[in-house]
Design an enzyme around this catalytic site. Structure first.
Site, mmCIF file in Angstrom:
data_model
loop_
_atom_site.group_PDB
_atom_site.id
_atom_site.type_symbol
_atom_site.label_atom_id
_atom_site.label_comp_id
_atom_site.label_asym_id
_atom_site.label_seq_id
_atom_site.Cartn_x
_atom_site.Cartn_y
_atom_site.Cartn_z
ATOM 1 N N GLN A 117 -0.944 6.739 47.483
ATOM 2 C CA GLN A 117 -1.266 6.971 48.894
ATOM 3 C C GLN A 117 -0.138 7.746 49.577
ATOM 4 O O GLN A 117 1.028 7.403 49.457
ATOM 5 C CB GLN A 117 -1.482 5.605 49.587
ATOM 6 C CG GLN A 117 -1.955 5.704 51.018
ATOM 7 C CD GLN A 117 -3.359 6.302 51.149
ATOM 8 O OE1 GLN A 117 -4.259 5.958 50.402
ATOM 9 N NE2 GLN A 117 -3.512 7.201 52.102
ATOM 10 N N ASP A 140 -7.202 12.030 42.633
ATOM 11 C CA ASP A 140 -6.953 12.660 43.939
ATOM 12 C C ASP A 140 -6.896 14.189 43.779
ATOM 13 O O ASP A 140 -6.852 14.916 44.764
ATOM 14 C CB ASP A 140 -5.616 12.147 44.499
ATOM 15 C CG ASP A 140 -5.712 11.777 45.961
ATOM 16 O OD1 ASP A 140 -6.831 11.832 46.513
ATOM 17 O OD2 ASP A 140 -4.667 11.442 46.561
ATOM 18 N N LYS A 159 -10.746 2.236 50.688
ATOM 19 C CA LYS A 159 -10.961 2.713 49.315
ATOM 20 C C LYS A 159 -11.313 1.544 48.385
ATOM 21 O O LYS A 159 -12.207 1.636 47.552
ATOM 22 C CB LYS A 159 -9.707 3.448 48.816
ATOM 23 C CG LYS A 159 -9.531 4.793 49.523
ATOM 24 C CD LYS A 159 -8.156 5.423 49.334
ATOM 25 C CE LYS A 159 -8.068 6.684 50.195
ATOM 26 N NZ LYS A 159 -6.743 7.304 50.204
#
Ligand code: NDP
Length: 288
Positions: free
Chosen positions: A97, A120, A53
């Protein structure tokens, strides 16, 4: 005829190139888009995903930073870190995460992220917007799948889509996104008695389970479109999807490989959401 292999890596590269232009435009207006990734603990797969990422951030000229918390952090520690990032105007997108260590509730964490920085797409407000069909950040993996279908001119309208897996990050949101596109969607899970009987009915099968080669050749009809979300590390160290690619590719119409299918698109959609977040935040900045 063997399947067309859907090249997620190539599509993701094209998406990132287009995003680099938008990042450049933001920079010319004095804004440097920035993604903050929070990691709690030392999960080795998480480290690999985060590296990918951050690399993608760098590729488009954006800032990407990792915020590391020890594995014995409490939920309050994580919420405090998110609070700081929410309050930091130089941060436009925040991602925590997954998976999180035991005792830290993923919903509590996702809902603490400011919705306009929730790149997200897992904040209850963004998930609610998805359900309502309103604009908002979409979860990255499902968004990446839809983009892949678009890039290969695969129209889901009127098709029977069978989704295997009902997680909040993949199975449920991809079902909603494809419903929105007028597909007829069946969702299967671990309590579905005869999975093959369901998947054989599908024009499009999306498998997001986390079991190597769960979908076998006799579970897919010839000419189906097969999207493999699974990422499994085999004892040999090789990566494998949830789909028996070698057995299914000769008769499917389209198929995604692992690696190089859905995975790179997840990263590309994260970067896209972050660029959009920065663009929106720059538009509402009263100092401009
Ligand atoms: P989860 O573990 O959250 O969900 C797995 C789902 O699969 C559950 O709904 C479960 O059912 C279902 N399931 C488990 N066993 C079976 C079975 N035998 N038959 C049918 N359904 C079954 O996983 P995620 O959705 O987070 O991830 C799925 C896979 O996708 C993983 O391999 C993950 O690594 C990968 N992934 C890849 C991404 C990418 O970018 N390529 C991004 C995100 C995930 P139940 O609900 O009944 O337990």
């Amino acid at each position: 005829m063997p399947a067309t292999i859907i090249d997620g890596k190539a599509v993701a590269q094209r998406v990132l190139q287009q995003l680099a232009t938008r990042v450049q435009a933001l920079k010319e207006r004095g804004m440097a888009p920035r993604l903050a990734v929070v990691r709690v603990g030392d999960d080795s797969a998480s480290k690999v995903y985060i590296r990918a990422k951050i690399r993608a951030c760098e590729q488009v000229g954006m800032l990407g930073g990792e915020f590391e918390l020890p594995g014995d952090s409490t939920e309050s520690d994580v919420l405090r870190q998110i609070g700081e990032l929410n309050a930091d105007p130089s941060v436009h997108g925040i991602l925590v995460q997954l998976p999180l260590p035991k005792g830290i509730r993923p919903h509590r964490v996702a809902d603490h992220i400011a919705p306009h920085k929730d790149v997200d797409g897992l904040h209850v407000q963004n998930l609610g917007r998805l359900l309502q069909g309103e604009a908002g950040f979409r979860p990255c993996t499902p968004a990446g799948i839809v983009r892949l279908l678009d890039e290969y001119a695969i129209d889901a309208r009127g098709k029977h889509v069978v989704v295997v897996g009902r997680s909040e990050i993949v199975g449920k949101p991809i079902s909603l996104l494809l419903l929105e596109r007028d597909a007829t969607v069946t969702v299967c899970h671990s309590r579905t008695p005869d999975l093959g009987a369901m998947t054989r009915l599908a024009d499009i099968v999306v498998v997001a389970v986390g079991r190597p080669h769960l979908l076998k050749a006799d579970m897919v009809r010839p000419g189906a479109i097969v999207i493999d979300v699974g990422v499994n590390r085999l004892p040999s160290g090789k990566l494998a999807g949830d789909v028996d690619f070698d057995a299914i590719a000769p008769t499917a119409a389209y198929i995604t490989p692992v690696p190089g299918g859905v995975g790179p698109m997840t990263v590309a959609m994260l970067i896209q959401n972050t660029v959009e977040a920065a663009e929106r935040q720059s538009a509402i900045d009263p100092s401009e």
